[in-house]
Design a protein around this motif. Structure first.
Motif, PDB file in Angstrom:
ATOM      1  N   PHE A   1       0.844  -1.191   0.000  1.00 19.27           N
ATOM      2  CA  PHE A   1       0.000   0.000   0.000  1.00 19.27           C
ATOM      3  C   PHE A   1       0.878   1.239   0.000  1.00 19.27           C
ATOM      4  CE2 PHE A   1       0.750  -0.863   4.491  1.00 19.27           C
ATOM      5  CZ  PHE A   1       0.855   0.389   5.093  1.00 19.27           C
ATOM      6  N   LEU A   2       0.250   2.398  -0.275  1.00 18.55           N
ATOM      7  CA  LEU A   2       0.931   3.690  -0.238  1.00 18.55           C
ATOM      8  C   LEU A   2       0.593   4.391   1.075  1.00 18.55           C
ATOM      9  CD1 LEU A   2       0.188   5.168  -3.801  1.00 18.55           C
ATOM     10  CD2 LEU A   2       2.225   3.909  -3.072  1.00 18.55           C
TER      11      LEU A   2
ATOM     12  N   ALA B   1       1.621   4.142 -11.661  1.00 19.57           N
ATOM     13  CA  ALA B   1       2.236   2.822 -11.476  1.00 19.57           C
ATOM     14  C   ALA B   1       1.603   2.096 -10.302  1.00 19.57           C
ATOM     15  CB  ALA B   1       3.739   2.972 -11.268  1.00 19.57           C
ATOM     16  N   ALA B   2       1.315   2.833  -9.231  1.00 21.17           N
ATOM     17  CA  ALA B   2       0.675   2.226  -8.063  1.00 21.17           C
ATOM     18  C   ALA B   2      -0.758   1.817  -8.379  1.00 21.17           C
ATOM     19  CB  ALA B   2       0.708   3.194  -6.895  1.00 21.17           C
TER      20      ALA B   2
ATOM     21  N   PRO C   1      -3.870   0.094  -2.441  1.00 22.43           N
ATOM     22  CA  PRO C   1      -4.645   1.077  -1.678  1.00 22.43           C
ATOM     23  C   PRO C   1      -3.725   2.168  -1.138  1.00 22.43           C
ATOM     24  CG  PRO C   1      -4.353  -0.906  -0.381  1.00 22.43           C
ATOM     25  CD  PRO C   1      -3.780  -1.193  -1.738  1.00 22.43           C
ATOM     26  N   MET C   2      -4.291   3.333  -0.888  1.00 23.66           N
ATOM     27  CA  MET C   2      -3.543   4.445  -0.312  1.00 23.66           C
ATOM     28  C   MET C   2      -4.127   4.814   1.041  1.00 23.66           C
ATOM     29  SD  MET C   2      -3.266   8.458  -1.593  1.00 23.66           S
ATOM     30  CE  MET C   2      -2.025   8.217  -2.877  1.00 23.66           C
TER      31      MET C   2
ATOM     32  N   THR D   1      -8.196   2.907  -4.641  1.00 26.07           N
ATOM     33  CA  THR D   1      -8.854   3.011  -3.340  1.00 26.07           C
ATOM     34  C   THR D   1      -8.039   3.903  -2.411  1.00 26.07           C
ATOM     35  OG1 THR D   1      -9.830   0.803  -3.531  1.00 26.07           O
ATOM     36  CG2 THR D   1      -9.623   1.725  -1.308  1.00 26.07           C
ATOM     37  N   VAL D   2      -8.700   4.846  -1.757  1.00 28.30           N
ATOM     38  CA  VAL D   2      -8.038   5.754  -0.812  1.00 28.30           C
ATOM     39  C   VAL D   2      -8.763   5.678   0.527  1.00 28.30           C
ATOM     40  CG1 VAL D   2      -7.376   8.120  -0.284  1.00 28.30           C
ATOM     41  CG2 VAL D   2      -7.331   7.317  -2.660  1.00 28.30           C
ATOM     42  N   HIS D   3      -7.999   5.494   1.594  1.00 29.31           N
ATOM     43  CA  HIS D   3      -8.521   5.550   2.959  1.00 29.31           C
ATOM     44  C   HIS D   3      -8.078   6.877   3.571  1.00 29.31           C
ATOM     45  CE1 HIS D   3      -9.587   1.285   2.723  1.00 29.31           C
ATOM     46  NE2 HIS D   3      -8.377   1.062   2.232  1.00 29.31           N
ATOM     47  N   TYR D   4      -9.045   7.716   3.940  1.00 30.44           N
ATOM     48  CA  TYR D   4      -8.748   9.051   4.439  1.00 30.44           C
ATOM     49  C   TYR D   4      -8.808   9.109   5.964  1.00 30.44           C
ATOM     50  CZ  TYR D   4      -9.485  10.910  -0.308  1.00 30.44           C
ATOM     51  OH  TYR D   4      -9.406  11.177  -1.647  1.00 30.44           O
TER      52      TYR D   4
END
Length: 218
Positions: free
Chosen positions: A134-135, A156-157, A163-164, A197-200
């Motif tokens: 993940f990032l 690229a990711a 997921p970030m 997908t981003v988790h904030y």
């Protein structure tokens, strides 16, 4: 509906047992405490109020506390600090959410060196992008960086469906000089537009408020 404009916190303070106060723009301006803010916090403490300071800073609570102390806002004036960085770390530490429980332990870090220690002491490993699960996004590396600098890495990711974890939803911060600097939220927004997908963590998303509520007794 009419919204009342208040001239001072004392107009409503006694209606509540606890207060969650934003930092930037409420208690301080990023460099200095606002006139009267430390005294106001001291009066809330004297009245027995629980005060939680809330920040979208993508770093640990201790780092935010150290910076506030330099502005004259010492830890005797509040009960806890909840930062978006601390909330991110807690989520990755507990892995209580199903999305995090299934996430691997290797991350590619995106951000400045000063925030690279966010997961220190946890069972995670910073790696190159092609080895990451993940990032971990705390923002841009240099204040002058444009978004275009990061698009190839983000693409690229996204191609690997990584997921970030975004540790600051803010898109822009304005420095005292007037310089507009990209925040982690700008990278996250671009990444989400790529279908990733981003988790904030941080205002206005629920997770950071849930951490605050968890610190309040009743």
């Amino acid at each position: 509906m009419t919204v009342a404009q208040l001239s001072r916190l004392s107009d409503i303070a006694d209606r509540f047992d606890a207060l969650i106060l934003d930092l930037w723009g409420v208690v301080m301006d990023g460099t200095h405490a606002y006139p009267g803010a430390p005294e106001c916090l001291g009066e809330l403490h004297a009245r027995g109020k629980t005060v939680i300071l809330l920040s979208n800073a993508p770093r640990r609570e201790s780092a935010v506390a150290e910076r506030l102390a330099g502005m004259g806002i010492h830890d005797r004036l509040y009960d806890r600090i909840v930062s978006s960085g601390e909330a991110s770390r807690l989520a990755l530490e507990t892995r209580a959410d199903a999305a995090f429980a299934a996430m691997g332990r290797r991350y590619h870090y995106v951000g400045p060196d000063r925030d690279a220690n966010l997961l220190d002491g946890l069972d995670y490993q910073a790696t190159a992008l092609d080895e990451a699960d993940f990032l971990l996004n705390t923002g841009i590396v240099d204040d002058d960086d444009p978004l275009e600098t990061y698009r190839p890495m983000l693409a690229a990711a996204a191609a690997r469906a990584l997921p970030m974890v975004c540790t600051n939803p803010d898109r822009i911060v304005v420095r005292h000089s007037g310089q507009r600097v990209l925040c982690a939220g700008a990278l996250a927004e671009a990444y989400a537009e790529m279908g990733a997908t981003v988790h904030y963590f941080g205002k206005p998303y629920p997770a950071v408020y849930n951490v605050c509520f968890g610190l309040l007794d009743g």
